[in-house]
Write a protein that holds these residues in place. Sequence first.
Motif, PDB file in Angstrom:
ATOM      1  N   ARG A  76       0.566 -13.025   3.945  1.00  0.00           N
ATOM      2  CA  ARG A  76      -0.270 -12.972   5.157  1.00  0.00           C
ATOM      3  C   ARG A  76      -0.068 -11.661   5.921  1.00  0.00           C
ATOM      4  O   ARG A  76      -1.020 -11.119   6.494  1.00  0.00           O
ATOM      5  CB  ARG A  76      -0.015 -14.198   6.035  1.00  0.00           C
ATOM      6  N   ALA A  77       1.164 -11.117   5.894  1.00  0.00           N
ATOM      7  CA  ALA A  77       1.410  -9.816   6.543  1.00  0.00           C
ATOM      8  C   ALA A  77       0.619  -8.719   5.829  1.00  0.00           C
ATOM      9  O   ALA A  77       0.011  -7.852   6.479  1.00  0.00           O
ATOM     10  CB  ALA A  77       2.904  -9.495   6.556  1.00  0.00           C
ATOM     11  N   VAL A  78       0.619  -8.756   4.505  1.00  0.00           N
ATOM     12  CA  VAL A  78      -0.149  -7.770   3.730  1.00  0.00           C
ATOM     13  C   VAL A  78      -1.633  -7.924   4.037  1.00  0.00           C
ATOM     14  O   VAL A  78      -2.320  -6.943   4.335  1.00  0.00           O
ATOM     15  CB  VAL A  78       0.127  -7.915   2.216  1.00  0.00           C
ATOM     16  N   TRP A  79      -2.140  -9.145   3.985  1.00  0.00           N
ATOM     17  CA  TRP A  79      -3.574  -9.367   4.220  1.00  0.00           C
ATOM     18  C   TRP A  79      -3.974  -8.963   5.628  1.00  0.00           C
ATOM     19  O   TRP A  79      -5.059  -8.410   5.836  1.00  0.00           O
ATOM     20  CB  TRP A  79      -3.943 -10.827   3.953  1.00  0.00           C
ATOM     21  N   SER A  80      -3.099  -9.192   6.576  1.00  0.00           N
ATOM     22  CA  SER A  80      -3.371  -8.775   7.952  1.00  0.00           C
ATOM     23  C   SER A  80      -3.498  -7.255   8.024  1.00  0.00           C
ATOM     24  O   SER A  80      -4.392  -6.725   8.697  1.00  0.00           O
ATOM     25  CB  SER A  80      -2.261  -9.274   8.870  1.00  0.00           C
ATOM     26  N   GLU A  81      -2.628  -6.553   7.318  1.00  0.00           N
ATOM     27  CA  GLU A  81      -2.684  -5.084   7.302  1.00  0.00           C
ATOM     28  C   GLU A  81      -3.942  -4.590   6.593  1.00  0.00           C
ATOM     29  O   GLU A  81      -4.526  -3.575   6.986  1.00  0.00           O
ATOM     30  CB  GLU A  81      -1.426  -4.503   6.657  1.00  0.00           C
ATOM     31  N   LEU A  82      -4.374  -5.297   5.566  1.00  0.00           N
ATOM     32  CA  LEU A  82      -5.602  -4.904   4.862  1.00  0.00           C
ATOM     33  C   LEU A  82      -6.801  -4.909   5.813  1.00  0.00           C
ATOM     34  O   LEU A  82      -7.722  -4.106   5.657  1.00  0.00           O
ATOM     35  CB  LEU A  82      -5.889  -5.848   3.693  1.00  0.00           C
ATOM     36  N   MET A  83      -6.767  -5.796   6.789  1.00  0.00           N
ATOM     37  CA  MET A  83      -7.866  -5.884   7.750  1.00  0.00           C
ATOM     38  C   MET A  83      -7.958  -4.626   8.620  1.00  0.00           C
ATOM     39  O   MET A  83      -8.979  -4.392   9.255  1.00  0.00           O
ATOM     40  CB  MET A  83      -7.710  -7.123   8.639  1.00  0.00           C
ATOM     41  N   ASN A  84      -6.906  -3.804   8.607  1.00  0.00           N
ATOM     42  CA  ASN A  84      -6.902  -2.556   9.374  1.00  0.00           C
ATOM     43  C   ASN A  84      -7.444  -1.368   8.578  1.00  0.00           C
ATOM     44  O   ASN A  84      -7.486  -0.256   9.099  1.00  0.00           O
ATOM     45  CB  ASN A  84      -5.485  -2.236   9.856  1.00  0.00           C
ATOM     46  N   VAL A  85      -7.806  -1.591   7.328  1.00  0.00           N
ATOM     47  CA  VAL A  85      -8.351  -0.511   6.492  1.00  0.00           C
ATOM     48  C   VAL A  85      -9.868  -0.530   6.662  1.00  0.00           C
ATOM     49  O   VAL A  85     -10.546  -1.438   6.185  1.00  0.00           O
ATOM     50  CB  VAL A  85      -7.958  -0.686   5.007  1.00  0.00           C
ATOM     51  N   ALA A  97       2.645  -1.005   2.164  1.00  0.00           N
ATOM     52  CA  ALA A  97       4.066  -1.377   2.218  1.00  0.00           C
ATOM     53  C   ALA A  97       4.750  -0.715   3.414  1.00  0.00           C
ATOM     54  O   ALA A  97       5.511  -1.364   4.148  1.00  0.00           O
ATOM     55  CB  ALA A  97       4.762  -0.994   0.912  1.00  0.00           C
ATOM     56  N   ILE A  98       4.463   0.547   3.642  1.00  0.00           N
ATOM     57  CA  ILE A  98       5.046   1.259   4.785  1.00  0.00           C
ATOM     58  C   ILE A  98       4.536   0.656   6.096  1.00  0.00           C
ATOM     59  O   ILE A  98       5.306   0.445   7.038  1.00  0.00           O
ATOM     60  CB  ILE A  98       4.734   2.771   4.691  1.00  0.00           C
ATOM     61  N   ALA A  99       3.255   0.347   6.148  1.00  0.00           N
ATOM     62  CA  ALA A  99       2.654  -0.189   7.375  1.00  0.00           C
ATOM     63  C   ALA A  99       3.248  -1.550   7.765  1.00  0.00           C
ATOM     64  O   ALA A  99       3.283  -1.881   8.947  1.00  0.00           O
ATOM     65  CB  ALA A  99       1.143  -0.302   7.221  1.00  0.00           C
ATOM     66  N   ILE A 100       3.711  -2.319   6.781  1.00  0.00           N
ATOM     67  CA  ILE A 100       4.315  -3.624   7.105  1.00  0.00           C
ATOM     68  C   ILE A 100       5.841  -3.520   7.187  1.00  0.00           C
ATOM     69  O   ILE A 100       6.539  -4.538   7.154  1.00  0.00           O
ATOM     70  CB  ILE A 100       3.881  -4.737   6.116  1.00  0.00           C
ATOM     71  N   ASN A 101       6.327  -2.279   7.300  1.00  0.00           N
ATOM     72  CA  ASN A 101       7.763  -2.011   7.452  1.00  0.00           C
ATOM     73  C   ASN A 101       8.598  -2.511   6.281  1.00  0.00           C
ATOM     74  O   ASN A 101       9.706  -3.008   6.461  1.00  0.00           O
ATOM     75  CB  ASN A 101       8.304  -2.590   8.771  1.00  0.00           C
ATOM     76  N   ASN A 102       8.058  -2.369   5.084  1.00  0.00           N
ATOM     77  CA  ASN A 102       8.763  -2.772   3.875  1.00  0.00           C
ATOM     78  C   ASN A 102       8.422  -1.766   2.773  1.00  0.00           C
ATOM     79  O   ASN A 102       7.779  -2.112   1.779  1.00  0.00           O
ATOM     80  CB  ASN A 102       8.343  -4.198   3.493  1.00  0.00           C
ATOM     81  N   PRO A 103       8.838  -0.491   2.945  1.00  0.00           N
ATOM     82  CA  PRO A 103       8.378   0.589   2.077  1.00  0.00           C
ATOM     83  C   PRO A 103       8.740   0.441   0.598  1.00  0.00           C
ATOM     84  O   PRO A 103       8.101   1.059  -0.248  1.00  0.00           O
ATOM     85  CB  PRO A 103       9.021   1.840   2.672  1.00  0.00           C
ATOM     86  N   LYS A 104       9.702  -0.382   0.282  1.00  0.00           N
ATOM     87  CA  LYS A 104      10.082  -0.566  -1.128  1.00  0.00           C
ATOM     88  C   LYS A 104       9.301  -1.699  -1.794  1.00  0.00           C
ATOM     89  O   LYS A 104       9.492  -1.970  -2.967  1.00  0.00           O
ATOM     90  CB  LYS A 104      11.579  -0.829  -1.232  1.00  0.00           C
ATOM     91  N   ALA A 105       8.442  -2.342  -1.052  1.00  0.00           N
ATOM     92  CA  ALA A 105       7.726  -3.522  -1.557  1.00  0.00           C
ATOM     93  C   ALA A 105       6.363  -3.189  -2.147  1.00  0.00           C
ATOM     94  O   ALA A 105       5.447  -4.008  -2.098  1.00  0.00           O
ATOM     95  CB  ALA A 105       7.583  -4.547  -0.441  1.00  0.00           C
ATOM     96  N   VAL A 106       6.231  -2.010  -2.743  1.00  0.00           N
ATOM     97  CA  VAL A 106       4.929  -1.570  -3.258  1.00  0.00           C
ATOM     98  C   VAL A 106       4.390  -2.554  -4.295  1.00  0.00           C
ATOM     99  O   VAL A 106       3.222  -2.952  -4.241  1.00  0.00           O
ATOM    100  CB  VAL A 106       5.026  -0.147  -3.841  1.00  0.00           C
ATOM    101  N   ARG A 107       5.227  -2.966  -5.230  1.00  0.00           N
ATOM    102  CA  ARG A 107       4.775  -3.909  -6.269  1.00  0.00           C
ATOM    103  C   ARG A 107       4.437  -5.270  -5.660  1.00  0.00           C
ATOM    104  O   ARG A 107       3.482  -5.928  -6.070  1.00  0.00           O
ATOM    105  CB  ARG A 107       5.826  -4.043  -7.366  1.00  0.00           C
ATOM    106  N   ALA A 108       5.231  -5.694  -4.691  1.00  0.00           N
ATOM    107  CA  ALA A 108       4.968  -6.981  -4.028  1.00  0.00           C
ATOM    108  C   ALA A 108       3.649  -6.931  -3.261  1.00  0.00           C
ATOM    109  O   ALA A 108       2.921  -7.926  -3.190  1.00  0.00           O
ATOM    110  CB  ALA A 108       6.124  -7.350  -3.113  1.00  0.00           C
ATOM    111  N   VAL A 109       3.344  -5.770  -2.678  1.00  0.00           N
ATOM    112  CA  VAL A 109       2.054  -5.595  -2.003  1.00  0.00           C
ATOM    113  C   VAL A 109       0.928  -5.758  -3.017  1.00  0.00           C
ATOM    114  O   VAL A 109      -0.078  -6.427  -2.750  1.00  0.00           O
ATOM    115  CB  VAL A 109       1.971  -4.221  -1.287  1.00  0.00           C
TER     116      VAL A 109
END
Length: 157
Positions: A76-85, A97-109
């Motif tokens: 839900r955090a990722v999807w919320s950030e997608l709404m800002n694109v 990943a950087i925008a949700i303060n989890n820069p190492k989570a690229v694959r998880a994104v």
Amino acid sequence: MDTYYIGYYSSPVGLIKVEASTNHIVSLDFMDNKTSKNENHNFLITNCLNQLQEYFEGKRSEFDLPLLPSGTDFQRAVWSELMNVPFGTIKTYKDIAIAINNPKAVRAVGGANNKNPIPLIIPCHRIIGSSGYLVGYGGGLWRKEWLLNHEKVKFKK
């Protein structure tokens, strides 16, 4: 318990099935054909189908619908950030990943993008690989390419 409503929209990228509860859009799926002959619209389904029509006609760049995607807190955090694109722009999985303060989570994104239950409206098609190329799209890369071309986005082919 909520009643669920279903509607279909025939788009340039194929049939789209929309499901809604009484108060929220809960899913959007690209379909090969109808899974049910019965459509039961409520105000939200009708509104969503009208907004999809406007989007595909080039008259709408933002959707204005109450959404309730089902997923984990991370998703839900990722999807919320997608709404800002915004319409007509792209970001990378790393940007999200950087925008949700989890820069190492690229694959998880990327995984969260793939699980997005309301694609197009939650614009996961606007997320590309750090190489600038299109990678991954649950609805098929051809749809992602079509949608980005529709939004006049430049990307590597």
